[in-house]
Design an enzyme around this catalytic site. Structure first.
Site, short mmCIF file in Angstrom:
data_model
loop_
_atom_site.label_atom_id
_atom_site.label_comp_id
_atom_site.label_asym_id
_atom_site.label_seq_id
_atom_site.Cartn_x
_atom_site.Cartn_y
_atom_site.Cartn_z
N SER A 1 88.91 38.63 37.27
CA SER A 1 88.46 37.91 36.08
C SER A 1 89.55 36.92 35.68
O SER A 1 90.32 36.45 36.52
CB SER A 1 88.12 38.89 34.96
OG SER A 1 87.53 38.20 33.87
N TYR B 1 82.01 29.26 32.72
CA TYR B 1 83.09 30.07 33.29
C TYR B 1 83.41 31.25 32.38
O TYR B 1 83.60 32.38 32.84
CB TYR B 1 84.32 29.20 33.49
CG TYR B 1 85.44 29.86 34.24
CD1 TYR B 1 85.39 30.00 35.62
CD2 TYR B 1 86.58 30.32 33.57
CE1 TYR B 1 86.43 30.60 36.32
CE2 TYR B 1 87.63 30.92 34.26
CZ TYR B 1 87.54 31.05 35.63
OH TYR B 1 88.58 31.65 36.32
N LYS C 1 83.08 35.23 33.47
CA LYS C 1 84.24 36.12 33.54
C LYS C 1 84.15 37.24 32.50
O LYS C 1 84.62 38.36 32.76
CB LYS C 1 85.53 35.31 33.37
CG LYS C 1 85.80 34.36 34.55
CD LYS C 1 85.87 35.10 35.87
CE LYS C 1 86.28 34.19 37.02
NZ LYS C 1 86.38 34.91 38.31
#
Length: 252
Positions: free
Chosen positions: A137, A151, A155
């Site tokens: 991550s 994004y 994550k």
């Protein structure tokens, strides 16, 4: 004898960056490594008899199954570890500007592909009564103030998946952990296409951690060491953890 001696480990993103550093270090510790990447196989590892490679797009619907089948064909009916390292950045687009293309691709590579690979390896690990999965991550998996919305969502989602898998399979000897990486590695592309206003909003957070002018403060090899610790038996009681590899950036 290394601490990964004879372990069979799948590593995504193995052609460059953190993935390549991890594959190289795993081989040095005695592992048999099956690498996957969209890019060609790294020349530095091609002559190593304990390294096999599949050039493929992780988002192809049959890639996870093909990859695991190819790993079994190369190393036998055994997978001790899965290291989901491959990932892509977004263009810093916010919720009011992110395109479908950026959103879909980011979620497909960063979240869906790791889950689908887990789906393929968990039955093999369950049969063996052991296995370790490590997901990569980011600071963006812990904060909403370091990247774009796609994004960030991918994550955050990967951390949620990590915790879910850790709890669900803890009685079957399968562990799942994640690292949260903060580094400038991989920040390539046409920056003119990035959301400049969103980047400016994140700049104070970035500036608190790294000098943007000198690049990465954390080396790929340093990240690799944490990944290998988590996939190894050295961390046998670590499960469901998210370990920052960010030089204290997660403290802000």
């Amino acid at each position: 004898m290394g601490f990964l001696q004879d372990k069979v480990v799948i590593i995504t993103g193995a052609a460059a960056g953190i993935g390549l550093a991890t594959a190289t270090a795993a081989l040095d510790e005695g592992a048999r490594v099956f690498g996957i990447d969209l890019a060609p196989a790294p020349t530095s590892l091609q002559e190593n008899p304990n390294f096999e490679f599949l050039r493929a797009d992780l988002t192809d619907h049959d890639c996870p199954k093909r990859a695991v089948q190819a790993c079994i064909a190369a190393f036998g009916q055994r997978i001790d570890g899965l290291l989901n390292v491959a990932g892509i950045a977004d263009n810093y687009g916010s919720a009011d500007s992110v395109t479908d293309e950026v959103w879909d691709r980011c979620l497909a590579v960063n979240l869906a592909a790791p889950v689908k690979l887990m789906r393929e390896v968990i039955p093999i690990m369950r049969e063996a009564g052991k296995g370790s999965i490590v997901n990569t991550s980011s600071k963006a998996g812990l904060s909403g103030a370091s990247s774009g919305v796609a994004y960030t969502a991918s994550k955050h989602g990967l951390i949620g998946v990590t915790k879910n898998v850790a709890w669900r399979f803890k009685t079957e000897g399968i562990r799942c952990n994640a690292i949260s990486v903060a580094t400038e590695m991989g920040m390539t592309g046409d920056f003119s296409l990035w959301d400049q206003a969103a980047m400016e909003a994140m700049r104070p957070i970035h500036a608190a951690h790294m000098d943007m002018g000198i690049g990465a403060t954390i080396k790929a090899e340093e990240v690799a060491q944490t990944l290998l610790f988590l996939v190894s038996d050295l961390s046998r009681r670590v499960n469901g953890a998210v370990i920052p590899v960010d030089d204290a950036w997660s403290t802000i």
